[in-house]
Design a protein around this motif. Structure first.
Motif, PDB file in Angstrom:
ATOM      1  N   LEU A  78       8.192   4.016   4.346  1.00 57.01           N
ATOM      2  CA  LEU A  78       9.540   3.972   3.809  1.00 57.01           C
ATOM      3  C   LEU A  78      10.174   5.335   4.064  1.00 57.01           C
ATOM      4  O   LEU A  78       9.678   6.351   3.567  1.00 57.01           O
ATOM      5  N   VAL A  79      11.236   5.371   4.851  1.00 55.16           N
ATOM      6  CA  VAL A  79      11.810   6.654   5.264  1.00 55.16           C
ATOM      7  C   VAL A  79      13.292   6.721   4.932  1.00 55.16           C
ATOM      8  O   VAL A  79      13.971   5.702   4.814  1.00 55.16           O
ATOM      9  N   SER A  96      17.496   9.671  -5.951  1.00 52.53           N
ATOM     10  CA  SER A  96      18.410   8.827  -6.711  1.00 52.53           C
ATOM     11  C   SER A  96      17.768   7.459  -6.678  1.00 52.53           C
ATOM     12  O   SER A  96      16.631   7.306  -7.093  1.00 52.53           O
ATOM     13  N   ILE A  97      18.444   6.455  -6.176  1.00 46.88           N
ATOM     14  CA  ILE A  97      17.817   5.150  -6.054  1.00 46.88           C
ATOM     15  C   ILE A  97      17.040   5.065  -4.753  1.00 46.88           C
ATOM     16  O   ILE A  97      16.114   4.296  -4.615  1.00 46.88           O
ATOM     17  N   CYS A  98      17.425   5.894  -3.773  1.00 53.91           N
ATOM     18  CA  CYS A  98      16.740   5.846  -2.491  1.00 53.91           C
ATOM     19  C   CYS A  98      15.593   6.858  -2.462  1.00 53.91           C
ATOM     20  O   CYS A  98      15.450   7.698  -3.332  1.00 53.91           O
ATOM     21  N   LEU A  99      14.767   6.732  -1.451  1.00 51.75           N
ATOM     22  CA  LEU A  99      13.648   7.653  -1.273  1.00 51.75           C
ATOM     23  C   LEU A  99      14.077   8.792  -0.357  1.00 51.75           C
ATOM     24  O   LEU A  99      14.541   8.581   0.745  1.00 51.75           O
ATOM     25  N   TYR A 100      13.916  10.020  -0.849  1.00 51.08           N
ATOM     26  CA  TYR A 100      14.313  11.201  -0.077  1.00 51.08           C
ATOM     27  C   TYR A 100      13.043  11.763   0.543  1.00 51.08           C
ATOM     28  O   TYR A 100      12.234  12.372  -0.144  1.00 51.08           O
ATOM     29  N   LEU A 101      12.864  11.554   1.835  1.00 55.16           N
ATOM     30  CA  LEU A 101      11.589  11.911   2.449  1.00 55.16           C
ATOM     31  C   LEU A 101      11.783  12.879   3.611  1.00 55.16           C
ATOM     32  O   LEU A 101      11.523  12.568   4.753  1.00 55.16           O
ATOM     33  N   LEU A 102      12.276  14.071   3.301  1.00 49.66           N
ATOM     34  CA  LEU A 102      12.476  15.092   4.326  1.00 49.66           C
ATOM     35  C   LEU A 102      11.548  16.261   4.000  1.00 49.66           C
ATOM     36  O   LEU A 102      11.995  17.357   3.710  1.00 49.66           O
ATOM     37  N   SER A 120       0.831  -1.206   0.000  1.00 49.89           N
ATOM     38  CA  SER A 120       0.000   0.000   0.000  1.00 49.89           C
ATOM     39  C   SER A 120       0.865   1.255   0.000  1.00 49.89           C
ATOM     40  O   SER A 120       0.577   2.234  -0.701  1.00 49.89           O
ATOM     41  N   GLU A 121       1.956   1.241   0.773  1.00 55.39           N
ATOM     42  CA  GLU A 121       2.872   2.375   0.827  1.00 55.39           C
ATOM     43  C   GLU A 121       3.534   2.610  -0.528  1.00 55.39           C
ATOM     44  O   GLU A 121       3.606   3.735  -1.017  1.00 55.39           O
ATOM     45  N   LEU A 122       3.998   1.540  -1.160  1.00 55.60           N
ATOM     46  CA  LEU A 122       4.662   1.675  -2.455  1.00 55.60           C
ATOM     47  C   LEU A 122       3.692   2.156  -3.527  1.00 55.60           C
ATOM     48  O   LEU A 122       4.045   2.964  -4.396  1.00 55.60           O
ATOM     49  N   GLN A 123       2.441   1.676  -3.477  1.00 59.14           N
ATOM     50  CA  GLN A 123       1.426   2.127  -4.431  1.00 59.14           C
ATOM     51  C   GLN A 123       1.143   3.623  -4.260  1.00 59.14           C
ATOM     52  O   GLN A 123       0.968   4.351  -5.239  1.00 59.14           O
ATOM     53  N   ALA A 124       1.118   4.069  -2.985  1.00 59.51           N
ATOM     54  CA  ALA A 124       0.888   5.491  -2.717  1.00 59.51           C
ATOM     55  C   ALA A 124       2.045   6.337  -3.248  1.00 59.51           C
ATOM     56  O   ALA A 124       1.841   7.410  -3.811  1.00 59.51           O
ATOM     57  N   LEU A 125       3.259   5.843  -3.071  1.00 60.50           N
ATOM     58  CA  LEU A 125       4.425   6.552  -3.589  1.00 60.50           C
ATOM     59  C   LEU A 125       4.365   6.687  -5.106  1.00 60.50           C
ATOM     60  O   LEU A 125       4.640   7.744  -5.670  1.00 60.50           O
ATOM     61  N   GLU A 126       3.975   5.610  -5.757  1.00 61.58           N
ATOM     62  CA  GLU A 126       3.868   5.614  -7.220  1.00 61.58           C
ATOM     63  C   GLU A 126       2.753   6.535  -7.693  1.00 61.58           C
ATOM     64  O   GLU A 126       2.936   7.341  -8.602  1.00 61.58           O
ATOM     65  N   SER A 127       1.575   6.406  -7.069  1.00 64.46           N
ATOM     66  CA  SER A 127       0.409   7.181  -7.526  1.00 64.46           C
ATOM     67  C   SER A 127       0.591   8.674  -7.314  1.00 64.46           C
ATOM     68  O   SER A 127      -0.001   9.487  -8.022  1.00 64.46           O
ATOM     69  N   ASN A 128       1.398   9.055  -6.313  1.00 62.88           N
ATOM     70  CA  ASN A 128       1.653  10.475  -6.055  1.00 62.88           C
ATOM     71  C   ASN A 128       2.853  11.002  -6.840  1.00 62.88           C
ATOM     72  O   ASN A 128       3.249  12.150  -6.665  1.00 62.88           O
TER      73      ASN A 128
END
Length: 224
Positions: A67-68, A125-131, A21-29
């Motif tokens: 995912l942080v 980059s390859i990681c998720l930048y969530l700040l 669900s988290e990954l789908q939200a990341l993609e959809s946004n």
């Protein structure tokens, strides 16, 4: 039990569903854009954080996976500059609860799903930048003021709207929202507005806020 690692979580269907669900939200946004790292730079890693949310009776409400970014690996002035984001003051929370108790107003709680991802463009980059706490608050503030709400100068997390005899107050702490007022129609209209702008979950009557348990009776409001 909350898992301590991805290897542990992926074996449980509840946590696997939460991560999907988290990954789908990341993609959809459309949260990220694949970019090339500047010369000599290394990407900041990421990790999963797991939390079980409970109802007031202790039963499980939902499994929450986020995912942080591993912010502790960053260097100030190189990887980031400003990190401050306004947060509700405890004295404001108490004032809102006291006002609701004195006026016998209803108290509503909302949760913003994936708050940091709404309308925010971030470099990846390859990681998720969530700040993105600061950017999310700016995004929310802009939207709520478009709806006719005024931001308090005493507490930037408090927004109020007065229209004739109608009064509505909204207090936000990251992705938790508290709403009260003397006009049910105005509160419902506010909820609908927020639903059109963000992914909002209506949690009903206020039960928990900032670690405070809120219970109500004919005698008033009790917090612990």
């Amino acid at each position: 039990m909350e898992p301590h690692s991805f290897a542990e979580a992926v074996l449980d269907p509840h946590w696997k569903e939460a991560m999907d669900s988290e990954l789908q939200a990341l993609e959809s946004n459309h949260t990220w854009t694949i970019t090339t790292l500047p010369p000599g730079k290394e990407p900041i890693g990421c990790k999963w954080v797991y939390k079980i949310k409970h109802h007031s009776d202790g039963s499980i409400e939902r499994y929450k996976a986020r995912l942080v970014a591993k912010g502790y690996t960053q260097t100030e002035g190189i990887d980031y500059h400003d990190t401050f984001s306004p947060t509700a003051k405890m004295v404001t929370v108490r004032c809102i609860l006291a006002l609701a108790a004195a006026q016998n107003w209803s108290l509503h709680q909302l949760d913003v799903h994936n708050a940091f991802l709404h309308g925010i463009s971030m470099r990846k980059s390859i990681c998720l930048y969530l700040l993105a706490s600061r950017q999310w608050f700016a995004k929310f503030s802009e939207a709520i003021q478009v709806a006719g709400y005024t931001q308090s100068k005493a507490d930037y997390s408090l927004f109020t709207c007065k229209n004739g005899k109608s009064f509505t107050a909204l207090l936000i702490y990251v992705d938790d929202i508290l709403i009260t007022g003397n006009n049910v129609a105005a509160i419902n209209s506010l909820k609908q507005f927020l639903h059109t702008r963000f992914r909002i979950k209506d949690l009903g009557d206020l039960k928990y806020f900032l670690g405070i348990e809120v219970s109500r009776s004919n005698q008033g409001i009790c917090i612990s």
